[in-house]
Design a protein around this motif. Sequence first.
Motif, PDB file in Angstrom:
ATOM      1  N   ASN A   9       1.271   2.956  15.328  1.00  0.00           N
ATOM      2  CA  ASN A   9       0.134   2.597  14.917  1.00  0.00           C
ATOM      3  C   ASN A   9       0.197   0.905  16.322  1.00  0.00           C
ATOM      4  O   ASN A   9       0.971   1.441  16.596  1.00  0.00           O
ATOM      5  N   ILE A  44      -3.181   4.997  10.907  1.00  0.00           N
ATOM      6  CA  ILE A  44      -3.777   6.178  11.129  1.00  0.00           C
ATOM      7  C   ILE A  44      -3.309   6.719  10.061  1.00  0.00           C
ATOM      8  O   ILE A  44      -2.326   6.968   9.616  1.00  0.00           O
ATOM      9  N   PHE A  75       3.835   8.999   8.866  1.00  0.00           N
ATOM     10  CA  PHE A  75       4.495   9.542   8.443  1.00  0.00           C
ATOM     11  C   PHE A  75       3.281  10.849   8.724  1.00  0.00           C
ATOM     12  O   PHE A  75       4.252  11.770   8.235  1.00  0.00           O
ATOM     13  N   THR A 113       1.248   8.806  -1.354  1.00  0.00           N
ATOM     14  CA  THR A 113       0.946   8.808   0.058  1.00  0.00           C
ATOM     15  C   THR A 113      -0.487   7.467   0.318  1.00  0.00           C
ATOM     16  O   THR A 113      -0.589   7.732  -0.743  1.00  0.00           O
ATOM     17  N   THR A 114      -1.355   7.795   1.056  1.00  0.00           N
ATOM     18  CA  THR A 114      -2.049   6.519   0.934  1.00  0.00           C
ATOM     19  C   THR A 114      -3.645   7.240   0.670  1.00  0.00           C
ATOM     20  O   THR A 114      -4.228   6.618  -0.982  1.00  0.00           O
ATOM     21  N   VAL A 145      -3.912   2.764   5.007  1.00  0.00           N
ATOM     22  CA  VAL A 145      -2.649   1.910   5.194  1.00  0.00           C
ATOM     23  C   VAL A 145      -2.186   0.742   5.545  1.00  0.00           C
ATOM     24  O   VAL A 145      -1.681  -0.539   4.884  1.00  0.00           O
ATOM     25  N   GLY A 178       5.156   8.283   1.367  1.00  0.00           N
ATOM     26  CA  GLY A 178       4.507   8.810   2.659  1.00  0.00           C
ATOM     27  C   GLY A 178       3.322   7.916   3.280  1.00  0.00           C
ATOM     28  O   GLY A 178       2.149   8.595   3.554  1.00  0.00           O
ATOM     29  N   ALA A 180       5.399   4.632   6.254  1.00  0.00           N
ATOM     30  CA  ALA A 180       6.028   3.640   7.137  1.00  0.00           C
ATOM     31  C   ALA A 180       5.302   2.229   6.249  1.00  0.00           C
ATOM     32  O   ALA A 180       6.354   1.806   5.837  1.00  0.00           O
TER      33      ALA A 180
HETATM   34  C1  2AL Z   1       0.883   6.200   8.647  1.00  0.00           C
HETATM   35  C2  2AL Z   1       1.640   5.759   8.119  1.00  0.00           C
HETATM   36  O1  2AL Z   1       2.606   5.907   8.196  1.00  0.00           O
HETATM   37  N1  2AL Z   1       1.412   4.775   9.550  1.00  0.00           N
HETATM   38  C3  2AL Z   1      -0.339   5.185   9.986  1.00  0.00           C
HETATM   39  O2  2AL Z   1      -0.760   4.197  10.107  1.00  0.00           O
HETATM   40  N2  2AL Z   1      -0.083   5.790   8.717  1.00  0.00           N
HETATM   41  N3  2AL Z   1       0.770   7.147   7.283  1.00  0.00           N
HETATM   42  C4  2AL Z   1      -0.706   7.939   6.556  1.00  0.00           C
HETATM   43  N4  2AL Z   1       0.089   8.602   5.985  1.00  0.00           N
HETATM   44  O3  2AL Z   1      -0.506   6.611   5.496  1.00  0.00           O
END
Ligand code: 2AL
Length: 252
Positions: A9, A44, A75, A113-114, A145, A178, A180
């Motif tokens: 990103n 991302i 991720f 994760t997010t 993110v 989940g 970075a």
């Molecule tokens: C991500 C990540 O690791 N970096 C990003 O921009 N988006 N992944 C995520 N699962 O939110």
Amino acid sequence: MRIRLINPNTTETMTETIADAARLVAAPTTRIEASTSKSGAASIEGHYDEAMSIIGLIEAIRDDPDADAYVIACFGDPGLLAAREFTAAPVLGIAEAAMHAASFVATGFSVVTTLERTRIIAEHLVRNYGMTQHCRRVRAVDIPVLALEDPSSMARARILAECEAAIAEDSSGAIVLGCAGMADLTRYIQDRLQIPVIDGVAAAVKFAEALVGLGLKTSKRGDLAFPLPKVYRGLTADYAPEEPQLKASRIR
Ligand code: 2AL
């Protein structure tokens, strides 16, 4: 050895967090060189963001053709197989690395994760990586993110609470973070949960060191062979695969 750590990103502050996490675990003889993608999304969080990030990722590898290994620090592992075609040096994705590390230290793990949509993408990865036997559940905290960097999002507390729920409800023995952008939370969460907490950035760096130490490179027999030279048009014209002799003259 030298590892090129690529944040696919375009957010520099996130690259700094990722690079700090990588340097914390890297061997004294390993140099971590971090780069932020020059094109694509600020974060991302979906298939489209991922697709748009791949040119920037390939550009980062092309700009540094002599690294001993590459780490894709997102991720979703965007462009992982394309990158493995493009270079012979090992390429690690943080999701694949983290899931493998988790499977070595627990028989079942949960991913935290997010967003809900990235949760579904992570489920695809679990299946693609043959991890369905090991991954008990993929959970989302519903934090975008870039909000991970914003203290008002209460990201730390919310991620910790989700990890606690994973232990209680999923019977998981390990947690995979989940995103970075969660790399700097690993120690904080592990100290509180007293089970292994795996950040993919750190795992990918250590696996990259291991592969380079073993003298292993990506197989160029089969589908990970260098891309076939041909004409590319339009926006991708500059990324047309080169003739092998031309490429060999640029890459050791
Ligand atoms: C991500 C990540 O690791 N970096 C990003 O921009 N988006 N992944 C995520 N699962 O939110």
